[in-house]
Design an enzyme around this catalytic site. Structure first.
Site, PDB file in Angstrom:
ATOM      1  N   HIS B 237       0.868  -1.184   0.000  1.00 19.07           N
ATOM      2  CA  HIS B 237       0.000   0.000   0.000  1.00 19.07           C
ATOM      3  C   HIS B 237       0.900   1.228   0.000  1.00 19.07           C
ATOM      4  O   HIS B 237       1.854   1.288   0.751  1.00 19.07           O
ATOM      5  CB  HIS B 237      -0.889  -0.017   1.240  1.00 19.07           C
ATOM      6  CG  HIS B 237      -2.012   0.978   1.201  1.00 19.07           C
ATOM      7  ND1 HIS B 237      -1.790   2.324   1.314  1.00 19.07           N
ATOM      8  CD2 HIS B 237      -3.347   0.817   1.054  1.00 19.07           C
ATOM      9  CE1 HIS B 237      -2.960   2.953   1.236  1.00 19.07           C
ATOM     10  NE2 HIS B 237      -3.918   2.068   1.077  1.00 19.07           N
ATOM     11  N   ARG B 257      -6.579  10.593  -0.182  1.00 20.12           N
ATOM     12  CA  ARG B 257      -6.418  11.047  -1.561  1.00 20.12           C
ATOM     13  C   ARG B 257      -7.772  11.183  -2.249  1.00 20.12           C
ATOM     14  O   ARG B 257      -7.980  12.076  -3.063  1.00 20.12           O
ATOM     15  CB  ARG B 257      -5.488  10.090  -2.321  1.00 20.12           C
ATOM     16  CG  ARG B 257      -4.030  10.262  -1.940  1.00 20.12           C
ATOM     17  CD  ARG B 257      -3.166   9.126  -2.441  1.00 20.12           C
ATOM     18  NE  ARG B 257      -3.305   7.926  -1.635  1.00 20.12           N
ATOM     19  CZ  ARG B 257      -3.259   6.692  -2.109  1.00 20.12           C
ATOM     20  NH1 ARG B 257      -3.086   6.481  -3.391  1.00 20.12           N
ATOM     21  NH2 ARG B 257      -3.375   5.659  -1.291  1.00 20.12           N
TER      22      ARG B 257
END
Lengths: 250, 610
Positions: B237, B257
């Protein structure tokens, strides 16, 4: 780096006759109490028992009493507590000890099973879905943040000091019940049990549970007091009582 | 030696009580069979609880252009077309019903203005698709399944660990394990077994996984004769915490994000604009302004490059750091605070949308994400590979043995899209439960073989014997575990080469010898040293499978990046890697052709890539 002394609760043979045992370890920047326990476990005491999972304050496994205060070990940074004197780490005291920092919390799971489960109204739309407005679920979402660390149960004097585990479900399950009762879709009625079997009356709103909640749920004000009010409405309001006789439910 | 143990009998035994295990148990139980559920931790603490962003389901509540076809195509593109297409199809079709079912069981998702379940943007998903609850969706999911499940007549054995599956001939007929509290042995007699044990991140030093993620299910299935598929595909990740050191690896959700957070290097540059892969070019914005509009649900805007797939973002971060453009502690900056230029009440907005991220950084790093950027870097997060299963029934190559969730392979191919994991757990957890119950109804119980139980018990007690016979001088399990994690991180991590992986396979041999001699002291009651010693076998098994599969795949694809083969290869695109245990006990690997896509699915993919 500085050397810090920890006094960690170690149980004796067969889980009884425990005592605080001193360990010393180096503390580095950003370290949390759970790091210390892991470090000691890996290097000085391979068999030191503790529960943990996520190490990020999301699962509620590593509950303990740090310098006497019920806390999550993974969210207690060493720079939040005085480390110039020995730091004590003890298991939650409101539950039977199993080993070292691990306690038997199975009572909590049994209590939950006795609370009536969610029962939704029929779906609002033909496709089987429901409609709810965000503002109507905000308060329920607050309660559903609960990570079941049981620190509120640990600190509650009704359980901790008076041992009313058979008569009182504790703050965690009052929050759980509140989340169900205030769920916009729910049709079940849990108020009679709250008064009788679940002992909501024992809570005298000292708010210790709210103070220790790592998720900052306003347990007393938002969950317990509104439930107490519902109990009052249902059982102690003479006008409401009269109304129920004139217009019985169902 | 006479072994003391307690025996339990169930039609279906489920190993693991995260999302997939709970969903499987609920389904099996509602099919009218008896169900036992074993979990290593307390109920409700499984790793599912950590999932933040949401569960992907093409309900079209926020953007009605979404459909199962788009979701299917997105999943295949994200997985770089080595996915099991049947699973990708079923997943896309069934996820909406599975999510809505959770609402019927009491889940309280965030809402749209019309009062429907809200859906958010996420990397690799074309439209807003993730049903969510702030950034604690995993907690909502596991609690809902748990609170529903406890009323379904399932017997839950908390803090019990399975160390071996028991067989009769080819078929799995039960399992052997112990309880943590007392360390006493337990034998389960079961007509069908569902493995839902989650991931294997603990094979690496930097990981978002908890202590439980030791690949138990992968390893149990492998040793019971099941095949493991695509083990080289491990997801790193892109955004894990990196500072302070003690929190290294803890996840920073992709939702940061999705809500407008941007990645910058030390020069303040949004480096993600520098490298947009060809197959995502027409969906990705090259203009920061357009990217921002996308995060604010402007249907005409394309996604910012920060929301490209995880494998790609992780590699770009790695590149910035290696080029000396990283942040002070060896990562890059993730900034959500900048949105104050766009929104008047930005701090409140951030706290409302990302409450647990705010909390996590405040508490652990003493950093206010509404004011300052975070420092982030890649962390081992998810195993795309796992037990090879039939896409519809979730049964492995061993009759009676099923697998679902992270420990099963296929759905995600070479790279999993964020949000596809939680929906995976629901869709295939349900299927595994359904077909395990069916198998249990069609097949009778089989006697447990005492010899297998005895062998398993002796193996489990061996670490104590080493402790007793060496009188305190032998190596403990933690040293071996730490060395394994460091080795895998360095040699089989985010960037791989042939030489390093060969070295890794060699060193695994030495570590195996050391693990076989590791000593444990004290007694069997809640002894973490003992548990660590028993987990080592699983960690070593899956580490070997990862290294072996990664060495064999001579190309870069998804989560698997080879410095010596940096491009995709047309040949390797046609195969999956299959690992199994040979008669002599050694690990074998073969490449197996991927079955061709049916015409209708092929058309969907072509249509959606326009």
């Amino acid at each position: 780096m500085s050397t810090v002394t920890f006094k960690i609760w170690r149980s004796g043979e067969d889980g009884k006759d425990g005592k605080l045992v001193e360990y010393q370890t180096e503390a580095s920047e950003g370290m949390v109490v759970l790091d210390v326990v892991h470090k000691i476990q890996a290097t000085q005491a391979n068999d030191l028992a503790c529960r943990w999972n996520c190490k990020a304050g999301k699962c509620g496994s590593c509950s303990a009493e740090i310098n006497g205060k019920p806390s999550l070990m993974c969210m207690t940074r060493l720079d939040m507590i005085p480390i110039d004197k020995p730091v004590t780490i003890e298991p939650m005291r409101a539950f039977p000890p199993l080993r070292d920092l691990v306690t038997d919390v199975s009572w909590n799971f049994r209590v939950k099973k006795k609370i009536k489960q969610f029962k939704p109204r029929p779906p609002d739309a033909p496709d089987g879905t429901w409609r709810m407005q965000q503002e109507d679920i905000d308060r329920v979402q607050e309660f559903r943040k609960c990570i079941e660390c049981f620190l509120c149960q640990d600190v509650c004097h009704v359980l901790r000091d008076h041992n009313k585990h058979d008569e009182f479900i504790g703050p965690r399950y009052l929050v759980y019940t509140a989340a169900l009762e205030m769920h916009p879709l729910d049709t079940e009625d849990r108020i009679p049990e709250l008064k009788k079997a679940q002992g909501i009356g024992y809570c005298n709103i000292t708010k210790c549970c709210t103070t220790v909640c790592p998720e900052h749920i306003t347990i007393t004000d938002n969950a317990i007091i509104p439930l107490k009010e519902r109990v009052v409405d249902e059982f102690y309001d003479p006008l409401g009582w009269l109304w129920k006789i004139i217009r019985p439910k169902g | 030696m006479a072994i003391n143990y307690e025996t339990f009998e169930y039609d279906v035994l489920v190993i693991g009580a995260g999302g997939a295990g709970l969903r499987a148990a609920i389904e099996a139980s509602s099919a009218g069979v008896t169900v036992g559920l074993v979990c290593k931790s307390l109920l409700g603490k499984a790793h599912t609880v950590m999932a933040e962003g949401g569960m992907a389901a093409a309900m079209g509540n926020v953007d009605d252009r979404d459909s199962w076809k788009v979701h299917f195509a997105d999943t295949m593109r994200g997985g770089q077309y080595v996915n099991n297409w049947r699973m990708a199809e079923l997943h896309a079709k069934e996820a909406p019903a599975r999510v809505q079912e959770l609402e019927a069981w009491g889940a309280v998702f965030d809402r749209t203005k019309e009062g429907k379940i809200s859906q958010r943007n996420f990397g690799g998903h074309r439209y807003p698709r993730l049903a969510h609850v702030g950034d604690r969706t995993g907690l909502e999911m596991i609690r809902t399944l748990q609170d529903h499940g406890i009323h379904q007549g399932i017997t839950v054995h908390m803090e019990w660990t399975i160390v071996r599956l028991l067989k009769d001939g080819n078929r799995v007929v039960g399992a052997f394990g112990y309880d943590r509290e007392r360390g006493r042995f337990k034998v389960f007699k079961a007509k069908a077994v569902v493995i839902a044990s989650g991931g294997l991140g603990r094979a690496f030093k930097i990981t978002s996984n908890s202590w439980e993620g030791t690949g138990d299910g992968h390893s149990l299935a492998y040793h019971a004769g099941a095949e493991l598929l695509d083990m080289e595909f491990v997801q790193f990740h892109p955004t894990g915490m990196i500072w302070p050191p003690s929190v290294q690896g803890i996840l920073v959700t992709e939702s940061v994000r999705g809500e407008g957070g941007v990645l910058r290097n030390k020069d303040g540059k949004r480096f993600m604009f520098d490298d947009i892969p060809d197959n995502y070019k027409n969906q990705t914005s090259t203009d920061p302004e357009e990217g921002w509009r996308y995060t604010q649900n402007d249907k005409n805007a394309r996604r910012p490059p920060e929301l490209l797939t995880r494998d790609h973002v992780a590699r770009c971060i790695n590149r910035e750091v290696k080029a000396g453009r990283g942040s002070p502690h060896g990562g890059v900056f993730l900034d959500i605070s900048w949105i104050k230029e766009k929104i008047s009440n930005a701090p409140e907005h951030i706290k409302k949308k990302l409450p647990s991220m705010y909390h996590q950084f405040m508490q652990l790093a003493n950093l206010d994400i509404t004011k300052e950027p975070m420092e982030v870097g890649p962390t081992t997060h998810y195993a795309m590979g796992g037990v090879r299963v039939n896409g519809e029934t979730q049964m492995s190559s061993v009759p009676g043995l099923f697998a679902a969730g992270e420990c099963a392979a296929g759905l995600h191919g070479a790279n999993r899209l964020g949000g596809n994991s939680l929906s995976d757990l629901l869709v295939f957890g349900k299927r595994a439960g359904e077909f395990a119950a069916k198998f249990a109804k069609e097949n009778p119980h089989v006697q447990i073989d005492e010899a297998q139980v005895e062998a398993a018990a002796q193996e489990a007690l061996a670490p104590f014997e080493h402790g007793a016979s060496t009188g305190g001088s032998a190596e403990g399990p933690y040293q071996v575990q730490h060395e394994l994690q460091n080795m895998m991180q360095e040699l089989v991590g985010i960037v791989r080469t042939e030489g390093e992986m060969k070295q890794a396979l060699e060193r695994l041999g030495t570590l195996r010898d050391r693990a076989a001699k590791a000593a444990v002291y004290g007694h069997r009651e809640y002894n973490p040293g003992w548990h660590t010693a028993l987990d080592l076998k699983h960690l070593l098994t899956i580490s070997e499978a990862i290294a072996m599969s990664a060495l064999d795949r001579q190309e870069s694809r998804g989560g698997h990046f080879r410095e010596d083969f940096p491009d995709k290869s047309a040949e390797a695109a046609k195969v999956n890697s299959v690992v199994w245990k040979a008669e002599d006990g050694s690990m074998k690997l073969r490449r197996e052709p991927i079955p061709p896509l049916p015409e209708e699915l092929k058309q969907i993919i072509e249509e959606m890539s326009k």
